[in-house]
Design an enzyme around this catalytic site. Structure first.
Site, PDB file in Angstrom:
ATOM      1  N   LYS A   1       0.834  -1.212   0.000  1.00  0.00           N
ATOM      2  CA  LYS A   1       0.000   0.000   0.000  1.00  0.00           C
ATOM      3  C   LYS A   1       0.865   1.257   0.000  1.00  0.00           C
ATOM      4  O   LYS A   1       0.676   2.146  -0.816  1.00  0.00           O
ATOM      5  CB  LYS A   1      -0.896  -0.021   1.242  1.00  0.00           C
ATOM      6  N   ASN A   2       1.816   1.307   0.937  1.00  0.00           N
ATOM      7  CA  ASN A   2       2.562   2.545   1.111  1.00  0.00           C
ATOM      8  C   ASN A   2       3.642   2.752   0.062  1.00  0.00           C
ATOM      9  O   ASN A   2       4.350   3.766   0.086  1.00  0.00           O
ATOM     10  CB  ASN A   2       3.129   2.629   2.531  1.00  0.00           C
TER      11      ASN A   2
ATOM     12  N   ARG B   1      -4.421   9.916   3.495  1.00  0.00           N
ATOM     13  CA  ARG B   1      -3.182  10.558   3.923  1.00  0.00           C
ATOM     14  C   ARG B   1      -2.181  10.649   2.757  1.00  0.00           C
ATOM     15  O   ARG B   1      -1.465  11.626   2.606  1.00  0.00           O
ATOM     16  CB  ARG B   1      -2.581   9.727   5.074  1.00  0.00           C
TER      17      ARG B   1
ATOM     18  N   ASP C   1      -5.701   8.015   8.629  1.00  0.00           N
ATOM     19  CA  ASP C   1      -5.943   7.512   9.980  1.00  0.00           C
ATOM     20  C   ASP C   1      -5.889   8.620  11.019  1.00  0.00           C
ATOM     21  O   ASP C   1      -5.131   9.569  10.894  1.00  0.00           O
ATOM     22  CB  ASP C   1      -4.841   6.518  10.361  1.00  0.00           C
TER      23      ASP C   1
ATOM     24  N   ASP D   1       3.616   0.292  12.154  1.00  0.00           N
ATOM     25  CA  ASP D   1       2.450  -0.305  11.497  1.00  0.00           C
ATOM     26  C   ASP D   1       2.239  -1.773  11.876  1.00  0.00           C
ATOM     27  O   ASP D   1       1.268  -2.394  11.463  1.00  0.00           O
ATOM     28  CB  ASP D   1       2.573  -0.192   9.964  1.00  0.00           C
TER      29      ASP D   1
HETATM   30  N1  EPU Z   1       5.642  14.217  11.359  1.00  0.00           N
HETATM   31  C1  EPU Z   1       5.544  15.530  11.744  1.00  0.00           C
HETATM   32  N2  EPU Z   1       5.764  16.473  10.818  1.00  0.00           N
HETATM   33  C2  EPU Z   1       6.076  16.195   9.522  1.00  0.00           C
HETATM   34  C3  EPU Z   1       6.161  14.840   9.134  1.00  0.00           C
HETATM   35  C4  EPU Z   1       5.933  13.858  10.085  1.00  0.00           C
HETATM   36  O1  EPU Z   1       5.267  15.832  12.899  1.00  0.00           O
HETATM   37  O2  EPU Z   1       6.270  17.137   8.724  1.00  0.00           O
HETATM   38  C5  EPU Z   1       5.371  13.176  12.384  1.00  0.00           C
HETATM   39  C6  EPU Z   1       4.007  12.554  12.160  1.00  0.00           C
HETATM   40  O3  EPU Z   1       3.005  13.322  12.784  1.00  0.00           O
HETATM   41  C7  EPU Z   1       4.187  11.209  12.779  1.00  0.00           C
HETATM   42  C8  EPU Z   1       5.622  10.865  12.483  1.00  0.00           C
HETATM   43  O4  EPU Z   1       6.273  12.106  12.228  1.00  0.00           O
HETATM   44  O5  EPU Z   1       3.985  11.252  14.154  1.00  0.00           O
HETATM   45  C9  EPU Z   1       5.808   9.915  11.329  1.00  0.00           C
HETATM   46  O6  EPU Z   1       5.431  10.532  10.140  1.00  0.00           O
HETATM   47  P1  EPU Z   1       5.966  10.055   8.721  1.00  0.00           P
HETATM   48  O7  EPU Z   1       6.022  11.281   7.860  1.00  0.00           O
HETATM   49  O8  EPU Z   1       7.210   9.258   8.868  1.00  0.00           O
HETATM   50  O9  EPU Z   1       4.824   9.096   8.251  1.00  0.00           O
HETATM   51  P2  EPU Z   1       3.747   9.302   7.132  1.00  0.00           P
HETATM   52  O10 EPU Z   1       4.401   9.593   5.839  1.00  0.00           O
HETATM   53  O11 EPU Z   1       2.679  10.199   7.628  1.00  0.00           O
HETATM   54  C10 EPU Z   1       3.847   6.781   6.470  1.00  0.00           C
HETATM   55  C11 EPU Z   1       2.821   5.704   6.269  1.00  0.00           C
HETATM   56  C12 EPU Z   1       2.282   5.250   7.603  1.00  0.00           C
HETATM   57  C13 EPU Z   1       3.448   4.762   8.449  1.00  0.00           C
HETATM   58  C14 EPU Z   1       4.499   5.876   8.584  1.00  0.00           C
HETATM   59  C15 EPU Z   1       5.734   5.451   9.366  1.00  0.00           C
HETATM   60  C16 EPU Z   1       1.833   6.251   4.156  1.00  0.00           C
HETATM   61  C17 EPU Z   1       0.641   6.716   3.394  1.00  0.00           C
HETATM   62  N3  EPU Z   1       1.725   6.212   5.453  1.00  0.00           N
HETATM   63  O12 EPU Z   1       3.137   7.854   7.094  1.00  0.00           O
HETATM   64  O13 EPU Z   1       1.419   4.173   7.331  1.00  0.00           O
HETATM   65  O14 EPU Z   1       2.974   4.424   9.722  1.00  0.00           O
HETATM   66  O15 EPU Z   1       4.906   6.306   7.271  1.00  0.00           O
HETATM   67  O16 EPU Z   1       6.299   4.326   8.779  1.00  0.00           O
HETATM   68  O17 EPU Z   1       2.843   5.885   3.579  1.00  0.00           O
HETATM   69  C18 EPU Z   1      -0.294   2.648   7.743  1.00  0.00           C
HETATM   70  O18 EPU Z   1      -0.022   2.126   6.665  1.00  0.00           O
HETATM   71  O19 EPU Z   1      -1.048   2.124   8.599  1.00  0.00           O
HETATM   72  C19 EPU Z   1       0.299   3.949   8.064  1.00  0.00           C
HETATM   73  C20 EPU Z   1      -0.173   4.753   8.991  1.00  0.00           C
END
Ligand code: EPU
Length: 430
Positions: free
Chosen positions: A33-34, A104, A128, A315
């Site tokens: 997915k990601n 997201r 989420d 995750d």
């Molecule tokens: N964060 C910030 N500011 C930013 C960017 C991130 O505060 O500018 C914080 C977020 O709030 C969070 C943490 O940093 O607490 C992690 O954020 P990250 O940017 O690494 O994650 P993401 O891109 O929002 C992706 C996946 C998530 C997965 C995370 C970590 C996608 C669409 N989502 O999220 O997937 O948990 O990386 O590996 O790729 C899932 O699949 O269930 C899921 C939530």
């Protein structure tokens, strides 16, 4: 083959699970997915056709397709073959708010639009409810590359007439920020360095596809990425990498139920830390070429700490927590990535689990018998974890709000049924 044409997430559907059957058999998985959602967004970077394979049949995929179509991309999603053909001949910059707010991953269009169109306007994304999920790291990086940001209240606009390379050190190895900055940098003027970059296998997949499209990226899989901007990128045909989180979920479900399951189309090297923890918990894990056999009879307590890759993935934290409710002894689980990812623990406790929370630490005492309950409002991973808990609970467990699970797990019920689980998708009033 999984189908995109099912009606996942119909509001009134629930999963009904009856526990007690060890999972046995073989499950074969599709793409991640990601990764898939980001590869789709990356099609914005070229005017040539992009053909993606192993696109999973999950609910977020058609939403991303709709979002890209709203940006002027021609999108053909083949429901049965898992392929997606995209062509962004002349994309425009303003993303349709309705689709943006639903996932997201819509934020992943930001970098490619800034790279290709030098302008992007989009609403703040949905997804989420597992914490604040800010995007300041994305915006700081783009600003360093010459972009200006206009806050329209409910939408942000980014204008980058002079998009240039920059040296960017991320405060935290954010997956989304790394991907967006990378996708802007591949078409920027000059060299961009992203230090403290995220290294998740899905980012490596994206980097490799971009390289196949003509991008110049050094340091793939390392914490420092160096990107030399190029004039243009070409089309590509690309197979999405396997879904390590889906694989980990089935591995944990197999172990939890004392089963014996072969998982096909897995890259064990992407699951190093989860497999270390499963083995430490007494689970037998046999690695084949692209398969894993997972077998368990009894589980021991282990400690897990979630961290960006190659740490233990957030995750898989809820699924691991469910597994640890059945392990002998006291396990500690520390969540470092999303502040609200323990919110499902209340529901797990209602099933009888002994879990104490102290800030971002959880203490799980096991084994305790779980009993069936109705679980609601869980995110994609906690939803899958709830269903797993139902597989070992006494009596019947009902999982509501299953549209969350449909967002991330293709054919979740048929796959579990094929492994012998007593689970079905029924209307809530059935
Ligand atoms: N964060 C910030 N500011 C930013 C960017 C991130 O505060 O500018 C914080 C977020 O709030 C969070 C943490 O940093 O607490 C992690 O954020 P990250 O940017 O690494 O994650 P993401 O891109 O929002 C992706 C996946 C998530 C997965 C995370 C970590 C996608 C669409 N989502 O999220 O997937 O948990 O990386 O590996 O790729 C899932 O699949 O269930 C899921 C939530």
């Amino acid at each position: 083959m999984a189908s995109h044409s099912t009606t996942p997430g119909a509001a009134a559907d629930v999963f009904r699970v009856r526990g007690g059957t060890p999972l046995r058999g073989t499950v074969s998985l599709a793409g991640a997915k990601n990764s898939a959602l980001k590869l789709m967004a990356a099609s914005l970077l070229t005017d040539e056709p992009v053909e993606l394979e192993q696109i999973p049949a999950i609910a977020d995929v058609p939403v991303m397709a709709e979002l890209l179509a709203g940006l002027g991309v021609e999108v053909a999603l083949d429901s049965d073959g898992g392929t997606c053909r995209l062509r962004a001949a002349d994309p425009h910059f303003h993303a349709p708010a309705a689709a943006v707010r639903r996932i997201r991953a819509s934020i992943s269009c930001l970098g490619p639009l800034v790279g290709r169109v030098r302008r992007a306007r989009l609403a703040l994304p949905g997804g989420d409810q597992i914490g604040a999920r800010g995007i300041e790291l994305h915006l700081q990086g783009l600003t360093a590359m010459g972009a200006s940001i206009i806050d329209h209240g409910d939408e942000l606009e980014i204008i980058a007439t002079d998009l240039h390379g920059a040296i960017i050190t991320l405060d935290f190895p954010s997956v989304g920020a790394t991907e967006n900055l990378l996708m802007a940098a591949v078409l920027a003027d000059g060299t961009t360095v992203i230090d403290n970059a995220a290294r998740e296998p899905e980012i490596q997949d994206l980097c490799r596809m971009l390289v196949a499209m003509g991008a110049n990226i050094q340091g793939i899989g390392a914490p420092t990425l160096e990107i030399e901007g190029v004039e243009r990128l070409t089309g590509v045909r690309w197979e999405t990498c396997p879904d390590r989180i889906e694989a980990g979920t089935y591995a944990m479900a197999a172990a939890l139920t004392g089963g014996d399951v072969v998982i096909e189309r897995v890259r064990a090297q992407d699951l190093t830390m989860p497999l270390i923890k499963l083995r430490a918990a007494g689970v037998m894990v046999e690695e084949g070429g692209s398969s894993l056999r997972v077998k368990a009879a009894g589980l021991d307590a282990v400690d897990v700490v979630t961290l960006p890759y190659p740490g233990f993935p957030t995750d898989l934290q809820p699924q691991m927590m469910v597994l640890l409710t059945q392990a002998v002894g006291t396990s500690r689980c520390t969540e470092n990535v999303f502040e609200s990812r323990f919110s499902f623990v209340d529901q797990l406790r209602r099933m009888g689990a002994d879990v104490q929370i102290d800030g971002h630490h959880a203490m799980i005492r096991g084994p305790v018998p779980l009993h069936g309950a109705t679980l609601a409002g869980l995110d994609v991973r906690a939803g899958a974890a709830g269903a797993m808990a139902g597989l070992v609970a006494d009596g019947e467990t009902i999982i509501e709000d299953i549209h969350h699970i449909d967002r991330g797990y293709a054919d979740f019920v048929p796959r579990l049924q094929a492994l012998g689980a007593d689970i079905e998708r029924v209307r809530a009033d059935a």
